[in-house]
Design a protein around this motif. Structure first.
Motif: not given
Length: 358
Positions: A7-12, A39-42
């Motif tokens: 989800v984080v990757i998708s949002k970014l 989150t910061v690593k991603t």
């Protein structure tokens, strides 16, 4: 929405530089602050992998998150960003053009003014950016870096500069679009073509992920369509400008050809004139010849007849010898006969030596 790396990757991957998009994603990230480190690593990986035009949006997202954390006095993301923010920004900074680098610098300046990070972290960021400036690749004419796109060239004409920028923009979005579409298709197939359906709650979560992935792909596709249309518009504009220039230059070429031919004709006329003057007699000679011809053609009157004068002397041959001798002896009467004979002989010698005139 539950938290996961996907989800984080998708949002970014769907982020852009608009304030609305950045604020919405930042609020979701802050809500899941317990996963700040992950989150910061991603985010750092996404920043490193993103094309240049998308890096600034990710930097703006980090800025929004850390400033909101400071304002709310929440330390999770400030602590998570501090160890890696300098290295992440340095890598992004090196991959950006001068315009994007300036914008990244302004974000760092705001952090310095508002003391968002500790002095050590800020000094580390500034030192790394300064080192990146010192190690910039050599510039070639027009300000373009070796190995970078033509859109960064400052020496191109305006029309070509716009075209180069549009072309670079399209190229930078090809990979992004391909990855977004591939991810959406893969996730869609996994959810819709599963042999067995999961529990309703899990199924709803999977469908939500599919929608987010498809929306991300649609956003990337819309961006590509706009960029492609702009590239085509710039190409058409360039063709139109050059067609008009070609028409004008063709007309100008025809005028120059006419002037060249006229100059050649004029040169020939002047050359013939020069050669004609050399071969013609002078005016004085011509007038003299005319005068002579006039005199020769004039009829001679009887009164104007040329009278040949009588000769001043008559050759002795014209007089009979006997008469000459008689006249010469007529004046010698009374002289000594011997003298007379001597003078007479002299006269005969003179007569014999005088040439005859015919």
């Amino acid at each position: 929405m539950s938290y996961s790396e996907d989800v984080v990757i998708s949002k970014l991957s769907s982020i852009n530089e608009t304030q609305e998009a950045i604020v919405n994603i930042a609020q979701w990230v802050l809500f899941h602050r317990r996963y700040a480190d992950q989150t910061v690593k991603t985010w750092a990986k996404a920043l490193n992998d993103a094309p240049a035009h998308r890096k600034l949006g990710l930097v703006y997202l980090a800025n929004e998150v850390v400033q909101q954390s400071r304002a709310r006095k929440r330390e999770e993301f400030l602590k998570a960003f501090s160890p890696s923010i300098a290295g992440a920004l340095e890598n992004a900074y090196r991959q950006c053009n001068a315009d994007l680098q300036g914008k990244i610098r302004r974000v760092v300046d705001v952090w310095r003014q508002r003391i968002v990070f500790s002095d050590d972290v800020l000094k580390d960021i500034e030192t790394r950016l300064d080192d990146a400036d010192k190690k910039k690749p050599k510039q070639i004419s027009g300000g373009r870096r070796i190995g970078q796109g033509m859109s960064f060239s400052l020496g191109l004409p305006l029309e070509l500069s716009k075209l180069a920028t549009a072309h670079s923009d399209v190229n930078s979005k090809v990979n992004t679009l391909g990855e977004a579409v591939s991810s959406a298709n893969k996730l869609y197939s996994a959810v819709t073509e599963a042999d067995a359906l999961p529990a309703p709650m899990e199924y709803a979560s999977q469908i939500e992920k599919v929608l987010m992935s498809v929306n991300s792909a649609l956003k990337a596709s819309e961006d590509m369509l706009k960029s492609r249309q702009e590239l085509i518009r710039q190409l058409q504009s360039l063709v139109s400008v050059n067609k008009a220039a070609l028409e004008s230059e063709t007309c100008q070429h025809g005028v120059l050809e006419e002037k060249k031919q006229k100059a050649i004709d004029l040169q020939k006329d002047v050359s013939d004139m020069i050669l004609g003057n050399i071969s013609e007699p002078s005016n004085d000679d011509t007038n003299h010849d005319h005068a002579n011809s006039d005199d020769s053609s004039k009829p001679v009157d009887e009164e104007d007849e040329i009278v040949v004068p009588e000769p001043v002397y008559k050759p002795l041959s014209d007089t009979k010898p006997s008469e000459d001798k008689a006249q010469a002896l007529s004046g010698l009467e009374g002289l000594d006969p011997a003298l007379v004979n001597f003078l007479s002989s002299l006269g005969e010698k003179d007569s014999a030596s005088t040439p005859s005139v015919s």
